[in-house]
Design an enzyme around this catalytic site. Structure first.
Site, PDB file in Angstrom:
ATOM      1  N   LYS A   1      -4.594  16.220   3.726  1.00 33.82           N
ATOM      2  CA  LYS A   1      -5.945  16.765   3.521  1.00 33.82           C
ATOM      3  C   LYS A   1      -6.726  15.826   2.612  1.00 33.82           C
ATOM      4  O   LYS A   1      -6.175  15.318   1.621  1.00 33.82           O
ATOM      5  CB  LYS A   1      -5.837  18.169   2.912  1.00 33.82           C
TER       6      LYS A   1
ATOM      7  N   SER B   1     -10.641  26.161   4.293  1.00 33.49           N
ATOM      8  CA  SER B   1     -11.176  24.811   4.280  1.00 33.49           C
ATOM      9  C   SER B   1     -10.238  23.767   4.912  1.00 33.49           C
ATOM     10  O   SER B   1     -10.676  22.684   5.261  1.00 33.49           O
ATOM     11  CB  SER B   1     -11.472  24.383   2.845  1.00 33.49           C
TER      12      SER B   1
ATOM     13  N   SER C   1      -7.624  29.087   1.965  1.00 35.28           N
ATOM     14  CA  SER C   1      -7.862  27.853   2.718  1.00 35.28           C
ATOM     15  C   SER C   1      -6.640  27.260   3.416  1.00 35.28           C
ATOM     16  O   SER C   1      -6.771  26.328   4.200  1.00 35.28           O
ATOM     17  CB  SER C   1      -8.462  26.785   1.809  1.00 35.28           C
TER      18      SER C   1
END
Lengths: 494, 509, 95
Positions: A79, A160, A184
């Site tokens: 990420k 997210s 998330s």
């Protein structure tokens, strides 16, 4: 070599160790899938050479008879919230475009040390603020899933960690890192039919992870199944003296401890999560989950978490407040974007840089956070929210008197279409209603696939555990996984 | 229970004047006398090797941005980890002023944007400081034992990060940022508005600096910026309601602070008497013009949005930590002064020797070498201070150390040399750095007890001064000194004065 | 509590985010919507409740006072938008 990309973490690790295939073969296969999947926009930066480099090192170690790490030969997606030395790290924001860290986050460093390789930096909601991956400066991530109604509407991969969820579901990587501030990891995992666990706050170091809300941010793994999550979490977790909130505890052997027998475990079903007008598919999936856990030997008990409805509003005070301060460092002085209008002074430069560099949702949350901390409002908003947060944590404490785990839906609906919830920020926020309470209390929580909606989209079941009891969470996840028979996959269209 | 009141570490305090009226400082305006109300916020750099939240060096004068870690530069994802020593020094300082030590405290973020503040916030302590209320007793004139004393209340001491430094004169359109100081630990020591004259403020700052130096928590070096004061001043009619205060920032010398207060108080009186009103604002002291001026540019919508730093947990101090802090505290100035007086030193000597840690530690070292307290204090105050004064040197720069001084004083004490010879020897020591005994040996300055030699010189002197002998014998006692001087001169100063006395009395009858 | 456009502009200034008139207008509605929603927290009886300070029971560790970091000027300056020798450059500040 297409079949290699069908493998998960455990299978790759074991295959590389046994010599069934080489790590380079695996990395090559996933690199190729990544390269073909531009339509998903899951990666901000692709690093095929890094994946190969790490794989070569693993193959060489194996050839030399050296012991291999927990993630040896497993290429993963990272990420873009994790700072990676020498590789651009942006948190999906324009304000950090071109920022190349001179340091490596603790979590990513641990993964590389365990033998994992990096396929690239995954797209995400900007500064991890969002539930649909529509706030990225680098464009929306598209879910590989489509509704079964024949429409080709682009769906949200969740957020997210939307790049992570999309990439795993599309088999661009067997696993990826996520971070979870208010859902998330769990919500995107639920949206694409994979697993993901947010461990207890403090298990994974926050050092080198771009901060959103410090008291909530927690890294965790996202992967195809529970075992893969357990393996990867072992590699990510551990005490870090550089993070004052890191837990100084040994990392349990979660993979070895996996046990699908839930005899003696009491599963709490919180009545407050059964909202009026709950989605029919969600309610049905939840009932199925209850039945599966019962079948696995668990006792089902009704519990109450009376302050549940206040979790989301408390979260939307605390998280923006912390973010408004955490994001003050993006000022155009030491790194990242600088916007210096002709003749501008220092303060004008700040304002211009931050207006140009932060996306709309980030700006909105900074403004909310600034407002709730400002003179005259601090006690009414922030202090009150932290008190309510204490009550929410107390709700869980009280619940543990009568149960060991809590089962609930991960999200109130299946994936929605891109653009469907953009008009009103509040309707987007409400998507995190089931995920946020565990975040506020710092508890371990996991999402595992629980079935499909009428539209043929994945739904997620959430298991919340006691602090530090990731093992019980993983075990319940495993029990569900083995009973749900969830094998659905997104058809390749990209 | 979050607070713990520690017992006084020093009971040998001098009696404070109750009520503490130390001076009746008044500004005479057209409408009568005005009283000045002063409170000080002193920022003292905590003595430590590394910074408050990072492992970078605190060393002074390094190349720009070389004592900066990724944490100090607030790179994305960087986190603070507190330095134990910085908290320890704040606690020890608190104990030295008999303050409440808070076992439970917390760091807050003070949010504002400035180029010297990389995080966009300063980690400080607003809501729960590590040290609560205490007090400092000040004497208007430390060197005058009869000078009245007053207790100045301390509201709190908290620990916070220093900012970096901006340089404005290196480029026509840019300022340059150096983060070497960014993150260095400071203590902010906040007084109550108990100070009522520039002199009291000066005495307070001196006393505070002395305590910090005794404790070792701050070097007190104002020139290098390791100690600076924000000065809050307001004026009111005696006993009336408190007036609006101004805050003059970053005053970096005691003299400037006193000048700033004088100027600011007068300015406020003039303003009010001319129908104006004092504006609550931040001001700056200009030492060249000897005036304060408004820093309105910095006033722009200050709203610091303090909240607990979520990167840190509350600071919880345990018994062992507090016990170590207490046990490691040195004897403090007031206690030391009382002890010196009890040892027979004059009040004046005791006050001078304890006013500055540097002096007290030097004197202690001298006593540790076995030197008699009275002899040592007299010598230190007359001989050493006199010599250093002439050379323009401080005690730290003294060419003679306590061990060397003790040897010299030992030679006087055991009769090896006389006091006057000791002065000569000391001068040579200052010039050459030689040991006292070596000088005495080399120059043959040893005192003689040879009565035969002295008697023979006395006989010669009496023969050469028959008139004076007659005068003495007829009752002019004062002449005895003349004979002592002549004899000592003849003996080149090396004769034992006591023996000269005895033999002269015998010979003169 | 509700915010007006002046307040929005004030918050934007405090946040150091330049904001156009149109953006401010839009933000008034959005912030009021969010604030009205979070205000339901006021209903909660928090008598005797301390605000949460540590999410998971944990004690603050203190570091030893040793120099272990710094001396990495090139790393610190590596990403600077305006590097001036060994300094970061910013528009001239008049103090």
């Amino acid at each position: 070599m297409t079949e290699l990309t069908k493998l998960g973490v455990a299978a790759i690790r074991d295959g590389v160790a046994s010599g069934a295939f080489t790590a380079v073969e695996v990395a090559t296969a996933f690199n190729s899938n990544v390269a073909k999947a531009k339509a998903l926009n899951a990666f901000i930066v692709e690093t095929p050479e890094k994946a190969i480099e790490a794989a070569q090192a693993v193959d060489a170690d194996r050839a030399a008879g050296k012991p291999l790490g927990k993630m040896a030969g497993v290429p993963i997606g990272m990420k873009d919230l994790f700072c990676t030395q020498g590789v651009q790290t942006t948190a999906a924001s324009h304000i950090l475009e071109g920022f190349v860290p001179t340091y490596e986050s603790t979590v990513s460093a641990k993964l590389w040390k365990a033998g994992a390789g990096m396929l690239g930096k995954l797209n995400m909601d900007q500064f991890a603020m969002g539930s649909s991956n529509e706030t990225s400066y680098f464009g929306n991530v598209i879910s590989p899933w489509r509704r079964n109604d024949g429409s080709n509407a682009a769906l949200a991969p969740g957020g997210s960690s939307g790049g992570s969820s999309s990439a795993i579901a599309a088999r661009l990587c067997p696993a990826a890192t996520g971070t979870d501030t208010g859902g998330s990891i769990r919500q995107p995992a639920a949206f694409v039919g994979i697993s993901g666990i947010k461990p207890t706050y403090g298990r994974c170091s926050r050092w080198g992870v771009v901060a959103f809300a410090s008291s909530l941010d927690q890294a965790g793994p996202m992967a195809r199944d529970v075992r893969d999550c357990a393996i990867m979490l072992e590699a990510m977790a551990g005490f870090d003296p550089k993070d004052s909130t890191s837990l100084d505890l040994p990392v349990p052997t979660w993979e070895a401890g996996l046990n699908r027998d839930l005899k003696g475990k009491r599963i709490g079903i919180p009545k407050e999560y059964r909202l009026d007008g709950i989605d029919e598919d969600i309610a049905k999936m939840w009932d199925n989950g209850i039945a599966w856990l019962k079948d696995a030997g668990a006792e089902i008990v009704d519990i109450s978490l009376p302050h549940t409805q206040y979790a989301l509003p408390a979260y939307y005070i605390i998280a923006p407040a912390e973010a408004s301060s955490n994001l003050a460092r993006y000022d155009g002085v030491r790194f990242g974007l600088r916007d210096l209008p002709e003749g501008a002074g220092l303060q004008d430069m700040y304002a211009a840089t931050r207006a140009a560099g932060f996306g709309e949702e980030v700006r909105r949350r900074i403004m909310i956070g600034t407002y709730v901390l400002s003179a005259g409002f601090y006690d009414a908003y922030y202090t009150q929210a932290q008190k309510v947060r204490a009550l929410i944590a107390r709700d869980f404490e009280n619940a543990w008197a009568s149960c060991d785990l809590i089962l609930a839906p991960t999200a109130p609906s299946a994936a929605f279409g891109l653009g469907e919830k953009n008009a009103d920020p509040l309707s987007m926020y409400l998507n995190d209603v089931f995920a946020v309470p565990a975040s506020l209390a710092g508890l371990p929580a996991m999402s595992v696939p629980g079935g499909l909606s009428k539209d043929g989209l994945p739904l997620g079941l959430q298991i919340i555990g006691k602090a530090l009891d990731e093992q019980a969470v993983l075990n319940a996840g495993l029990a569900i996984e083995q009973r749900s028979g969830f094998t659905a996959e997104a058809g390749e269209w990209w | 229970m979050r607070g713990l009141r520690l017992n006084s570490v020093q009971d040998l305090r001098r009696k404070p004047e109750s009520g503490g009226k130390m001076s009746e400082y008044r500004i005479q305006g057209n409408t009568g006398a005005w009283e000045v109300v002063i409170g000080l916020e002193v920022h003292a750099q905590i003595t430590s090797e590394s910074k408050l939240f990072s492992g970078s060096s605190t060393g002074f004068g390094a190349e720009p941005n070389s004592h900066v870690s990724l944490v100090d530069a607030a790179m994305p994802g960087m986190l603070p980890v507190p330095n134990r020593e910085c908290l320890r020094q704040a606690v020890r300082t608190g104990m030295a002023i008999n303050a409440q030590i808070n076992r439970w405290s917390r760091f807050d973020r003070k949010n504002y944007f400035y180029a010297d503040l990389p995080q966009g916030y300063q980690i400080s302590q607003l809501y729960h400081p590590i040290v609560g209320e205490g007090e400092i007793e000040v004497t208007l004139n430390e060197k005058d034992p009869d000078s009245p004393t007053k207790k100045i209340g301390i509201e709190r001491i908290h620990v916070e990060q220093d900012a970096g430094k901006l340089m404005h004169d290196q480029h026509p359109t840019m300022s340059f940022v150096d983060l070497n100081r960014s993150g260095v630990a400071l203590m902010e020591i906040v007084s109550r508005p108990d100070i009522s004259s520039p002199q009291e403020a000066g005495a307070y700052l001196k006393k505070l600096r002395s305590i910090l130096r005794y404790v070792g928590s701050c070097d007190g070096n104002m020139e290098q910026g390791s100690m600076r004061a924000d000065v809050n001043v307001s004026v009111r009619k005696p006993g009336g309601e408190l007036g609006t205060r101004t805050e003059t920032k970053n005053v970096n010398s005691i003299r400037f602070m006193m000048q700033a207060i004088e100027y600011e108080a007068q300015r406020q009186v003039d303003l009010i008497e001319n129908g104006g009103a004092v504006v609550q604002e931040t001001r700056l002291f200009d030492p060249n013009k000897m005036e304060t001026r408004s820093m309105r540019s910095k006033e722009d919508a200050h709203d610091y949005r303090y909240f607990p730093d979520p990167d840190l947990l509350p600071v919880e101090l345990d018994d062992a930590f507090l016990e170590e802090c207490r046990a490691s505290l040195p004897e403090l100035p007031d206690a030391k002064r009382a002890r010196y007086e009890a040892m027979g030193l004059t009040a004046y000597n005791a006050a001078v020797l304890t006013a500055e840690a540097e002096t007290a530690f030097w004197f202690e070292d001298l006593l540790a070498q076995g030197v008699d307290a009275k002899q040592g204090s007299n010598w230190l105050m007359s001989e050493l201070f006199g010599a250093l004064n002439k050379m323009g040197k401080t005690l730290d720069e003294s060419p003679v150390n306590p061990k060397q001084a003790a040897e010299l004083l030992g030679l006087v004490a055991d009769g090896t040399i006389s006091g006057s010879i000791a002065k000569q020897v000391f001068e040579i020591m200052l010039e050459t750095g030689q040991a006292a005994s070596a000088i005495v040996e080399e120059k043959g300055l040893k005192q003689t007890n040879d009565t035969g030699a002295i008697e023979s010189e006395i006989a010669k002197i009496m023969a050469a001064n028959e008139d004076k002998v007659a005068e003495y014998r007829s009752g002019k006692d004062k002449l005895f000194g003349f004979f002592v001087g002549q004899t000592m001169k003849a003996m080149q100063g090396k004769a034992n004065p006591q023996i000269i006395n005895d033999l002269l009395k015998k010979a003169l009858g | 509590m509700s915010v007006d456009k002046d307040t929005v502009n004030k918050i934007a200034r405090l946040s150091r985010i330049a904001i156009s008139d149109a953006e401010a207008d839009k933000m008034v509605g959005e912030l009021n919507g969010i604030l009205a929603w979070v205000e339901q927290l006021g209903e909660v009886d928090v008598t005797g409740v301390e605000p949460m300070t540590a999410v998971i029971a944990n004690k603050l560790r203190l570091r030893d006072d040793v120099v272990t970091d710094g001396d990495v000027r090139d790393k610190v300056l590596a990403n600077a938008p305006a590097k001036e020798g060994s300094f970061f450059g910013v528009p001239k500040v008049i103090e």
